[in-house]
Scaffold this motif. Structure first.
Motif, PDB file in Angstrom:
ATOM      1  N   ALA A  93       0.805  -1.229   0.000  1.00 45.88           N
ATOM      2  CA  ALA A  93       0.000   0.000   0.000  1.00 45.88           C
ATOM      3  C   ALA A  93       0.839   1.281   0.000  1.00 45.88           C
ATOM      4  CB  ALA A  93      -0.990  -0.021   1.155  1.00 45.88           C
ATOM      5  N   PRO A  94       1.853   1.379   0.899  1.00 44.77           N
ATOM      6  CA  PRO A  94       2.619   2.633   0.908  1.00 44.77           C
ATOM      7  C   PRO A  94       3.322   2.895  -0.431  1.00 44.77           C
ATOM      8  CG  PRO A  94       3.233   1.244   2.787  1.00 44.77           C
ATOM      9  CD  PRO A  94       2.300   0.441   1.939  1.00 44.77           C
ATOM     10  N   SER A  95       3.558   1.859  -1.199  1.00 46.77           N
ATOM     11  CA  SER A  95       4.255   2.075  -2.473  1.00 46.77           C
ATOM     12  C   SER A  95       3.341   2.757  -3.487  1.00 46.77           C
ATOM     13  CB  SER A  95       4.782   0.753  -3.029  1.00 46.77           C
ATOM     14  OG  SER A  95       3.753   0.012  -3.638  1.00 46.77           O
ATOM     15  N   MET A  96       2.083   2.984  -3.109  1.00 50.98           N
ATOM     16  CA  MET A  96       1.162   3.688  -3.992  1.00 50.98           C
ATOM     17  C   MET A  96       0.862   5.103  -3.520  1.00 50.98           C
ATOM     18  SD  MET A  96       0.918   1.843  -6.455  1.00 50.98           S
ATOM     19  CE  MET A  96      -0.263   2.789  -7.403  1.00 50.98           C
ATOM     20  N   ASN A  97       1.613   5.581  -2.559  1.00 52.01           N
ATOM     21  CA  ASN A  97       1.426   6.956  -2.127  1.00 52.01           C
ATOM     22  C   ASN A  97       1.858   7.920  -3.229  1.00 52.01           C
ATOM     23  OD1 ASN A  97       0.494   6.206   0.332  1.00 52.01           O
ATOM     24  ND2 ASN A  97       2.505   6.283   1.335  1.00 52.01           N
ATOM     25  N   PRO A  98       1.320   9.146  -3.184  1.00 52.91           N
ATOM     26  CA  PRO A  98       1.703  10.116  -4.216  1.00 52.91           C
ATOM     27  C   PRO A  98       3.210  10.322  -4.335  1.00 52.91           C
ATOM     28  CG  PRO A  98      -0.201  10.913  -3.002  1.00 52.91           C
ATOM     29  CD  PRO A  98       0.249   9.653  -2.308  1.00 52.91           C
TER      30      PRO A  98
ATOM     31  N   LEU B 284      -6.311  10.303  -0.743  1.00 49.51           N
ATOM     32  CA  LEU B 284      -7.229  10.767  -1.790  1.00 49.51           C
ATOM     33  C   LEU B 284      -6.520  10.954  -3.131  1.00 49.51           C
ATOM     34  CD1 LEU B 284      -9.430  13.248   0.263  1.00 49.51           C
ATOM     35  CD2 LEU B 284     -10.123  11.024  -0.683  1.00 49.51           C
ATOM     36  N   ASP B 285      -5.230  11.139  -3.098  1.00 47.63           N
ATOM     37  CA  ASP B 285      -4.494  11.305  -4.355  1.00 47.63           C
ATOM     38  C   ASP B 285      -3.694  10.068  -4.740  1.00 47.63           C
ATOM     39  OD1 ASP B 285      -5.388  13.690  -5.337  1.00 47.63           O
ATOM     40  OD2 ASP B 285      -3.948  14.898  -4.181  1.00 47.63           O
ATOM     41  N   SER B 286      -3.918   8.958  -4.052  1.00 44.62           N
ATOM     42  CA  SER B 286      -3.213   7.738  -4.459  1.00 44.62           C
ATOM     43  C   SER B 286      -3.795   7.239  -5.780  1.00 44.62           C
ATOM     44  CB  SER B 286      -3.385   6.652  -3.399  1.00 44.62           C
ATOM     45  OG  SER B 286      -3.042   5.403  -3.971  1.00 44.62           O
ATOM     46  N   PRO B 287      -2.942   6.866  -6.727  1.00 46.57           N
ATOM     47  CA  PRO B 287      -3.459   6.424  -8.032  1.00 46.57           C
ATOM     48  C   PRO B 287      -4.283   5.142  -7.990  1.00 46.57           C
ATOM     49  CG  PRO B 287      -1.033   6.418  -8.008  1.00 46.57           C
ATOM     50  CD  PRO B 287      -1.474   6.950  -6.684  1.00 46.57           C
ATOM     51  N   VAL B 288      -4.234   4.396  -6.893  1.00 41.04           N
ATOM     52  CA  VAL B 288      -5.075   3.187  -6.822  1.00 41.04           C
ATOM     53  C   VAL B 288      -6.453   3.465  -6.243  1.00 41.04           C
ATOM     54  CG1 VAL B 288      -3.220   1.500  -6.721  1.00 41.04           C
ATOM     55  CG2 VAL B 288      -4.104   2.484  -4.591  1.00 41.04           C
ATOM     56  N   GLY B 289      -6.704   4.713  -5.796  1.00 42.63           N
ATOM     57  CA  GLY B 289      -7.986   5.023  -5.200  1.00 42.63           C
ATOM     58  C   GLY B 289      -8.668   6.183  -5.906  1.00 42.63           C
TER      59      GLY B 289
ATOM     60  N   SER C 259      -9.681  15.375  -8.986  1.00 41.87           N
ATOM     61  CA  SER C 259      -8.524  14.560  -8.616  1.00 41.87           C
ATOM     62  C   SER C 259      -7.862  13.969  -9.873  1.00 41.87           C
ATOM     63  CB  SER C 259      -8.956  13.447  -7.661  1.00 41.87           C
ATOM     64  OG  SER C 259      -7.834  12.686  -7.275  1.00 41.87           O
ATOM     65  N   LEU C 260      -8.667  13.556 -10.822  1.00 46.19           N
ATOM     66  CA  LEU C 260      -8.103  12.997 -12.056  1.00 46.19           C
ATOM     67  C   LEU C 260      -7.350  14.070 -12.842  1.00 46.19           C
ATOM     68  CD1 LEU C 260     -11.003  10.611 -13.140  1.00 46.19           C
ATOM     69  CD2 LEU C 260      -8.714   9.940 -12.377  1.00 46.19           C
TER      70      LEU C 260
END
Lengths: 317, 313
Positions: free
Chosen positions: A208-213, A268-273, A284-285
């Motif tokens: 999960a953390p690897s998907m942070n902004p 909210l800005d993670s690309p997986v969410g 956001s997109l």
């Protein structure tokens, strides 16, 4: 307003790992096409992903006329690249150029264990993927192809059929680590910005953390550096696993912050969410395109209706 | 009253230049009353990939069955084959016939860089693959520990629509493979023996009537009590509707390395007028129990009257 580079225009895909029946699968495919989605993707795993991607994309192509079909992504270790090249070319031929061929190095430990396949270390799997792409490209091109590689030996094989699209279907390669993303940036038409799955499972604490902004900034830096001049020709893709159209994004983000080891804003800005009202999601997109050139978003097929207003607002723009 | 071994007909098709042509072929085969569209699985001279093309053909038609004749087991892991097969069965609502073979065409192996093991090893591997495929089709997790495949706690999805599983087609020409087919298959193809790794005169002389009776014996040995439940199939490689069967046999016989009369009796030959061919097929059903007749795509139109007369009887 439409951006001038078509690779920076928004488009959307759905991913369909399962269907209760042929009729349900068909209805979904036809509906995705009608709602303006660009592509229907099918994943490739032994566990929890029932549909086999190769026959499913063939069937979806038969049911539809403009919808693209794709694999997201095939595990390279599960099939010989000569077999894959032929299957991919056949899908591309029968879909009249609507195939997006996604391939990855393979990562899900449980797939390998259940099927009794040797799980080599990531470096070896990535090397093998590299060679596999050489085989694919060689067989999709004109004339007989020979490769005496470390992993594959192909001798004087003239790939048949020729894909509909000269040179072969669009190549989708995704990943989360620098090696795979560098390779993707050099070779792929569509680069998937994924979690780093070195843990071998989507539930591994490192995922999960690897998907942070901020981690995503790193990934795009690797892609831009490796792509060089061809960067403008690449589409940047994200697989949105967590999608919720809601009036209370904040509460959801606060609830998820622990899992992502991030602040609610970062969640909210993670690309997986994608969480929020239609307006918030659209904004956001737009931010994701601004920051990462990320324009190609793939969502779960079950949510295609809820997400349709976003597609309406952004697709093709 | 219908015969316990009801006639049905298939067509083995291996290519099309476009989606439109492929759709049209599948629909024509369906319209003419054929039961099944089969595709071979080779890398040399067989353009379309079977798993893709039959999935597409099934969705371009409504009742036509689709199948492989046959998949080369060594080209794909059986767990993948099972998953893809179950997917086609699901999406087509139960219209798949899964054809599995040990692999024989040496040029495929050479081009792919796969080791061409002895026939015994390939057949042993096929038998394991059949166990893996059936394990995948069954409910719940299963384990398999063989010399070639190892499966651990795998609950394969999706479940096929046809239960307990789509019919398995296994064909061959030698004693080992035919006994194996008798043990495990639902549909057994009586084929030429392709021990040479290519189609040679040896394969042609292996199709004569006397050899065919021997092959039936091997199938029986493998099948035991279940022999009556098997559907027996022949792929007619030499087929023609003609009122000069004898004249055609004289042209063809040298290729078989046999006399013209013997060529006409070859198990893979089906030559004559519509009446003669119908009589021949009925006679073979009586003598050999063969009721599932497969033609090449060039013969689809010519044999349509035979299909119209015999299918379902």
């Amino acid at each position: 307003m439409t951006v001038s580079n078509p690779n920076r225009r928004f488009r959307f895909g759905v991913i369909m790992p399962r269907a209760a029946s042929g009729a349900e699968a068909r209805e979904r495919a036809v509906r995705a096409e009608a709602l303006g989605y660009s592509t229907l993707y099918v994943p490739d795993h032994f566990v929890d992903h029932p549909l086999g991607p190769i026959p499913t994309v063939a069937a979806v192509a038969a049911w539809t006329t403009t919808l693209n079909v794709g694999t997201l992504v095939l595990g390279n270790d599960y099939r010989h690249p000569v077999v894959l090249a032929k299957e991919a070319a056949t899908v591309d031929l029968l879909s009249e150029g609507r195939f997006e061929f996604g391939i990855g190095a393979g990562w899900m430990t449980v797939d390998y264990e259940k099927a009794g396949l040797p799980l080599d270390r990531p470096g070896v799997r990535i090397d093998r993927l590299r060679e596999s792409v050489q085989v694919l490209r060689g067989l999709w091109g004109e004339g007989p192809f020979t490769l005496h590689g470390e992993h594959y030996t192909v001798t004087e094989l003239d790939g048949d059929p020729m894909p509909h699209r000269p040179g072969g279907p669009k190549l989708v390669i995704g990943g989360g680590g620098p090696k795979v993303l560098t390779f993707a940036a050099q070779q792929a038409d569509i680069v998937g910005i994924n979690a780093n799955l070195k843990g071998g499972s989507a539930n591994d604490p490192s995922t999960a953390p690897s998907m942070n902004p901020v981690s995503t900034d790193d990934k795009l830096r690797w892609v831009r550096e490796a792509a060089g001049d061809r960067y403008a020709d690449i589409e940047i893709q994200a697989l949105v696993g967590f999608l919720m159209v809601t009036d209370d994004a904040r509460a959801i983000a606060e609830g998820m912050a622990g899992v992502f080891q991030a602040t609610p804003d970062e969640v909210l800005d993670s690309p997986v969410g994608l969480v929020g009202t239609v307006d918030e999601i659209v904004e956001s997109l737009e931010r994701r395109r601004e920051r990462w050139d990320m324009t190609y978003h793939v969502i779960p097929v079950e949510q295609m209706d809820a997400f349709a207003p976003v597609v309406d607002r952004l697709a093709g723009r | 009253m219908t015969h316990p071994r009801t006639f049905r007909f298939g067509v083995q098709v291996n290519t099309a230049a476009s989606a439109a042509e492929w759709r049209a072929k599948a629909r024509r085969i369906e319209d003419l009353g054929y039961s099944t569209l089969f595709m071979p699985d080779h890398f040399d001279n067989t353009p379309l990939a079977p798993m893709v093309a039959i999935a597409f053909a099934a969705e371009a038609t409504t009742t036509l069955r689709v199948g492989h004749l046959v998949l080369g087991n060594d080209y794909k892991h059986p767990a993948i084959v099972a998953k893809e097969a179950a997917t086609i069965d699901l999406l087509s609502d139960g219209r798949l016939e899964l054809g599995l073979g040990a692999g024989w065409m040496q040029v495929d192996y050479d081009q792919l860089g796969l080791p061409y093991d002895s026939a015994g090893t390939r057949i042993e591997r096929l038998e394991e693959a059949v166990a893996v495929v059936k394990g995948c089709f069954a409910d719940g997790p299963f384990d398999f520990a063989g010399a070639h495949y190892r499966i651990t706690g795998y609950d394969a999805q999706p479940a096929p629509v046809q239960q307990p599983h789509p019919p398995l087609v296994i064909g061959g020409g030698g004693p080992k493979i035919l006994r194996l087919a008798g043990r495990h298959a639902d549909i057994v193809g009586i084929n030429p023996n392709l021990r040479a790794g290519a189609i040679t005169a040896d394969a042609a002389t292996d199709t004569l009537a006397e050899v065919t009776r021997r092959k039936l014996g091997w199938i029986r040995e493998g099948a035991g009590d279940r022999f009556d439940d098997l559907e027996l199939q022949i792929r007619y490689f030499v087929a023609a509707i003609t009122d000069d069967a004898r004249g055609l046999a004289e042209v063809l016989a040298p290729g078989f390395g046999v006399a013209p009369d013997e060529a006409l009796q070859s198990a893979v030959a089906c030559i004559g007028t519509v009446d003669e061919v119908c009589d021949l097929l009925v006679q073979r059903r009586e003598e050999w129990g063969v009721s599932y007749c497969v033609f090449g795509e060039d013969d689809v139109e010519a044999f349509a009257p035979v299909v119209a007369r015999l299918a379902g009887t």
